[in-house]
Scaffold this motif. Structure first.
Motif, PDB file in Angstrom:
ATOM      1  N   GLU A  13      10.958  10.372   9.040  1.00 46.84           N
ATOM      2  CA  GLU A  13       9.607  10.526   8.505  1.00 46.84           C
ATOM      3  C   GLU A  13       8.773   9.377   9.040  1.00 46.84           C
ATOM      4  OE1 GLU A  13      10.187  12.710   4.254  1.00 46.84           O
ATOM      5  OE2 GLU A  13      10.521  10.549   4.274  1.00 46.84           O
ATOM      6  N   THR A  57       0.841  -1.194   0.000  1.00 43.82           N
ATOM      7  CA  THR A  57       0.000   0.000   0.000  1.00 43.82           C
ATOM      8  C   THR A  57       0.880   1.249   0.000  1.00 43.82           C
ATOM      9  OG1 THR A  57      -0.117   0.030   2.402  1.00 43.82           O
ATOM     10  CG2 THR A  57      -1.872  -1.145   1.254  1.00 43.82           C
ATOM     11  N   GLU A  58       0.397   2.261  -0.661  1.00 36.08           N
ATOM     12  CA  GLU A  58       1.117   3.536  -0.702  1.00 36.08           C
ATOM     13  C   GLU A  58       0.933   4.238   0.634  1.00 36.08           C
ATOM     14  OE1 GLU A  58       3.712   5.992  -2.502  1.00 36.08           O
ATOM     15  OE2 GLU A  58       2.894   4.169  -3.371  1.00 36.08           O
ATOM     16  N   LEU A  59       2.018   4.705   1.211  1.00 32.94           N
ATOM     17  CA  LEU A  59       1.967   5.394   2.487  1.00 32.94           C
ATOM     18  C   LEU A  59       2.175   6.888   2.278  1.00 32.94           C
ATOM     19  CD1 LEU A  59       4.197   2.973   4.588  1.00 32.94           C
ATOM     20  CD2 LEU A  59       1.707   3.170   4.686  1.00 32.94           C
ATOM     21  N   THR A  60       1.571   7.684   3.138  1.00 38.22           N
ATOM     22  CA  THR A  60       1.778   9.127   3.138  1.00 38.22           C
ATOM     23  C   THR A  60       2.728   9.440   4.279  1.00 38.22           C
ATOM     24  OG1 THR A  60      -0.441   9.486   2.266  1.00 38.22           O
ATOM     25  CG2 THR A  60       0.649  11.373   3.274  1.00 38.22           C
ATOM     26  N   TRP A  61       3.897   9.953   3.927  1.00 38.09           N
ATOM     27  CA  TRP A  61       4.952  10.207   4.909  1.00 38.09           C
ATOM     28  C   TRP A  61       4.891  11.644   5.420  1.00 38.09           C
ATOM     29  CZ3 TRP A  61       7.875   6.280   6.695  1.00 38.09           C
ATOM     30  CH2 TRP A  61       7.857   5.098   5.966  1.00 38.09           C
ATOM     31  N   PHE A  62       5.199  11.814   6.717  1.00 32.52           N
ATOM     32  CA  PHE A  62       5.204  13.118   7.365  1.00 32.52           C
ATOM     33  C   PHE A  62       6.515  13.317   8.105  1.00 32.52           C
ATOM     34  CE2 PHE A  62       0.815  11.793   7.064  1.00 32.52           C
ATOM     35  CZ  PHE A  62       0.197  12.922   6.565  1.00 32.52           C
ATOM     36  N   LYS A  63       7.004  14.543   8.075  1.00 35.27           N
ATOM     37  CA  LYS A  63       8.194  14.914   8.825  1.00 35.27           C
ATOM     38  C   LYS A  63       7.753  15.873   9.925  1.00 35.27           C
ATOM     39  CE  LYS A  63      11.403  16.329   6.139  1.00 35.27           C
ATOM     40  NZ  LYS A  63      12.466  16.979   5.375  1.00 35.27           N
ATOM     41  N   ALA A  87       4.878   7.317   8.762  1.00 42.08           N
ATOM     42  CA  ALA A  87       3.641   7.075   8.016  1.00 42.08           C
ATOM     43  C   ALA A  87       2.815   6.053   8.783  1.00 42.08           C
ATOM     44  CB  ALA A  87       3.946   6.556   6.610  1.00 42.08           C
ATOM     45  N   SER A  88       1.542   6.314   8.884  1.00 39.32           N
ATOM     46  CA  SER A  88       0.645   5.403   9.578  1.00 39.32           C
ATOM     47  C   SER A  88      -0.015   4.483   8.566  1.00 39.32           C
ATOM     48  CB  SER A  88      -0.417   6.207  10.330  1.00 39.32           C
ATOM     49  OG  SER A  88      -1.268   5.336  11.028  1.00 39.32           O
ATOM     50  N   GLN A  90      15.042   7.643   1.375  1.00 39.96           N
ATOM     51  CA  GLN A  90      13.636   7.264   1.250  1.00 39.96           C
ATOM     52  C   GLN A  90      13.431   5.878   0.662  1.00 39.96           C
ATOM     53  OE1 GLN A  90      11.670  10.533  -0.703  1.00 39.96           O
ATOM     54  NE2 GLN A  90      11.933  11.854   1.049  1.00 39.96           N
ATOM     55  N   SER A 117      14.678  10.365   6.379  1.00 38.01           N
ATOM     56  CA  SER A 117      14.193  11.240   5.310  1.00 38.01           C
ATOM     57  C   SER A 117      15.203  11.390   4.177  1.00 38.01           C
ATOM     58  CB  SER A 117      13.830  12.619   5.861  1.00 38.01           C
ATOM     59  OG  SER A 117      14.970  13.255   6.390  1.00 38.01           O
TER      60      SER A 117
END
Length: 59
Positions: free
Chosen positions: A22, A3-9, A24-25, A38, A35
């Motif tokens: 980074e 699954t594609e994850l949305t990463w946050f810093k 991602a949930s 990647q 970071s």
């Protein structure tokens, strides 16, 4: 990872991007990566472990 994850810093990260993680949930885990690398390894933690880790770090 299927699954594609949305990463946050973190908003505490500096603008230069050095030494940042980074996060991602996903549906069953919280994923953590460097970071700057990647396409490198990703640490997957159970949500309970992530909560324990961040609580420990906050203390």
């Amino acid at each position: 990872m299927s699954t594609e994850l949305t990463w946050f810093k973190s908003s505490y990260s500096g603008g230069d991007g050095d030494a940042c993680l980074e996060v991602a949930s996903g549906p069953d885990a919280v994923h953590v990566r460097d970071s700057k690398v990647q396409d490198g390894p990703v640490l997957a933690l159970a949500p309970e472990s992530w909560t324990a880790l961040t609580g420990w770090l906050a203390r």
